[in-house]
Design a protein around this motif. Structure first.
Motif, short mmCIF file in Angstrom:
data_model
loop_
_atom_site.label_atom_id
_atom_site.label_comp_id
_atom_site.label_asym_id
_atom_site.label_seq_id
_atom_site.Cartn_x
_atom_site.Cartn_y
_atom_site.Cartn_z
N MET A 34 1.02 -1.23 0.28
CA MET A 34 0.10 0.08 0.21
C MET A 34 1.02 1.30 0.24
SD MET A 34 -2.75 -0.74 2.91
CE MET A 34 -3.68 0.38 1.90
N GLY A 35 0.56 2.32 -0.69
CA GLY A 35 1.81 3.51 -0.51
C GLY A 35 0.51 4.71 -0.85
N TRP A 36 1.42 5.99 -1.54
CA TRP A 36 0.78 7.27 -1.48
C TRP A 36 1.59 7.95 -2.58
CZ3 TRP A 36 -3.39 9.27 1.14
CH2 TRP A 36 -3.67 8.44 2.59
N TYR A 37 0.13 7.98 -3.08
CA TYR A 37 0.67 8.61 -4.45
C TYR A 37 0.45 10.09 -5.16
CZ TYR A 37 2.19 5.00 -7.73
OH TYR A 37 2.84 3.40 -7.27
N ARG A 38 1.16 11.57 -5.62
CA ARG A 38 -0.24 12.77 -5.75
C ARG A 38 0.64 13.15 -7.51
NH1 ARG A 38 5.05 15.57 -1.67
NH2 ARG A 38 6.95 15.78 -3.48
N GLN A 39 -0.44 13.97 -7.48
CA GLN A 39 -0.50 14.36 -8.67
C GLN A 39 -0.65 16.18 -8.87
OE1 GLN A 39 -2.92 12.92 -11.50
NE2 GLN A 39 -2.25 13.92 -13.36
N ALA A 40 0.48 17.08 -8.72
CA ALA A 40 0.16 18.27 -8.96
C ALA A 40 -0.27 18.72 -10.49
CB ALA A 40 1.56 18.65 -8.59
N GLY A 42 -1.31 20.25 -13.65
CA GLY A 42 0.37 20.24 -15.08
C GLY A 42 1.09 19.26 -14.55
N LYS A 43 1.17 18.10 -13.84
CA LYS A 43 2.33 17.26 -13.83
C LYS A 43 1.68 15.69 -13.92
CE LYS A 43 5.25 20.43 -10.95
NZ LYS A 43 6.64 20.28 -9.58
N GLU A 44 2.59 14.72 -13.79
CA GLU A 44 2.80 13.51 -13.98
C GLU A 44 2.32 12.93 -12.62
OE1 GLU A 44 3.93 11.69 -18.17
OE2 GLU A 44 4.69 11.04 -16.15
N ARG A 45 0.98 11.54 -12.49
CA ARG A 45 1.18 11.33 -10.92
C ARG A 45 2.31 10.91 -10.50
NH1 ARG A 45 -3.88 7.66 -9.08
NH2 ARG A 45 -5.14 9.91 -9.80
N GLU A 46 2.91 10.97 -9.10
CA GLU A 46 4.34 10.31 -9.50
C GLU A 46 3.94 9.37 -7.92
OE1 GLU A 46 7.31 12.92 -7.97
OE2 GLU A 46 6.43 14.13 -5.90
N LEU A 47 4.89 8.71 -7.28
CA LEU A 47 4.97 7.79 -6.21
C LEU A 47 5.30 8.31 -4.96
CD1 LEU A 47 4.37 5.13 -4.20
CD2 LEU A 47 6.67 4.49 -5.93
N VAL A 48 4.62 8.71 -3.75
CA VAL A 48 5.34 9.55 -2.42
C VAL A 48 6.01 8.12 -2.30
CG1 VAL A 48 4.52 11.09 -0.81
CG2 VAL A 48 3.56 10.99 -2.85
N ALA A 49 5.41 7.57 -1.13
CA ALA A 49 5.56 6.39 -0.04
C ALA A 49 5.05 5.34 -0.29
CB ALA A 49 5.52 7.39 0.96
N SER A 50 5.34 4.47 -0.30
CA SER A 50 4.45 2.51 -0.40
C SER A 50 5.42 1.27 0.84
CB SER A 50 5.53 2.09 -1.74
OG SER A 50 6.35 1.69 -2.01
N LYS A 86 6.21 22.11 2.57
CA LYS A 86 6.56 22.32 1.55
C LYS A 86 5.71 22.91 0.86
CE LYS A 86 11.39 21.44 1.37
NZ LYS A 86 12.31 20.06 1.02
N PRO A 87 5.61 24.12 0.14
CA PRO A 87 5.09 24.41 -1.15
C PRO A 87 4.37 23.73 -2.36
CG PRO A 87 5.65 26.54 0.11
CD PRO A 87 6.63 24.96 0.42
N GLU A 88 5.87 23.28 -2.65
CA GLU A 88 5.56 22.06 -3.58
C GLU A 88 5.27 20.63 -3.45
OE1 GLU A 88 8.05 24.04 -1.94
OE2 GLU A 88 10.49 22.75 -2.37
N ASP A 89 5.17 20.81 -1.59
CA ASP A 89 4.26 18.90 -1.50
C ASP A 89 2.35 19.12 -1.72
OD1 ASP A 89 6.05 19.43 1.14
OD2 ASP A 89 6.53 18.43 -0.39
N THR A 90 2.56 20.56 -2.50
CA THR A 90 0.18 20.99 -3.03
C THR A 90 0.25 19.77 -3.78
OG1 THR A 90 0.70 23.34 -1.63
CG2 THR A 90 -0.77 22.22 -4.16
N ALA A 91 -0.64 19.57 -3.95
CA ALA A 91 -1.10 18.25 -4.71
C ALA A 91 -2.14 17.12 -4.06
CB ALA A 91 0.06 17.32 -5.27
N VAL A 92 -2.83 16.54 -5.34
CA VAL A 92 -3.75 15.58 -5.30
C VAL A 92 -2.90 14.25 -4.32
CG1 VAL A 92 -6.46 13.77 -5.42
CG2 VAL A 92 -5.43 16.89 -5.91
N TYR A 93 -3.77 13.50 -2.76
CA TYR A 93 -2.96 12.55 -2.74
C TYR A 93 -3.69 10.95 -3.20
CZ TYR A 93 1.14 15.26 -1.21
OH TYR A 93 2.12 15.37 -0.82
N TYR A 94 -3.38 10.73 -3.30
CA TYR A 94 -4.22 9.22 -3.40
C TYR A 94 -3.45 8.28 -3.13
CZ TYR A 94 -5.92 11.44 -7.39
OH TYR A 94 -6.39 13.12 -8.24
N CYS A 95 -4.32 6.85 -2.46
CA CYS A 95 -4.19 6.10 -1.48
C CYS A 95 -3.99 5.00 -3.00
CB CYS A 95 -4.89 5.20 -0.70
SG CYS A 95 -4.91 3.94 0.27
#
Length: 115
Positions: A34-40, A42-50, A86-95
């Motif tokens: 299980m983990g978390w992705y995020r998408q800001a 104009g950017k692609e969805r990226e893995l944050v942590a798993s 940080k401001p650059e952490d702003t995104a939609v976070y997906y489980c």
């Protein structure tokens, strides 16, 4: 039907903290990872942590030392403790959860870091 339900997003000032939670409903099997992705915008969805079923964690370089992923220790839940935001952490976070080749996604929760 398996559903992942997230909670804990919101607005926080730079340097602040948030804790995201994700719980699975309708599942009768144990997820392998299980983990978390995020998408800001104009950017692609990226893995944050798993985290894997046996406790192995993985982080994107930009959050190492600030974020901590936990959970999946007998229950289909995962958490993300986010510190020193940080401001650059702003995104939609997906489980995200995986069982064999099947991947499940939550609906997403907004995290906004702004003063």
């Amino acid at each position: 039907q398996v559903q992942l339900v997230e909670s804990g997003g919101g607005l926080v000032q730079p340097g602040g903290s948030l804790r995201l939670s994700c719980a699975a409903s309708g599942s009768i099997f144990r997820f392998h990872i299980m983990g978390w992705y995020r998408q800001a915008p104009g950017k692609e969805r990226e893995l944050v942590a798993s985290i894997t079923w046996d406790g192995i964690t993985n982080y994107v370089d930009s959050v190492k030392g600030r974020f901590t992923v936990s959970g999946l220790n007998g229950q289909n839940t995962v958490y993300l403790q986010m510190n020193s935001l940080k401001p650059e952490d702003t995104a939609v976070y997906y489980c995200n959860a995986q069982f064999r080749q099947i991947v499940y996604w939550g609906q997403g929760t907004q995290v906004t870091v702004s003063s």
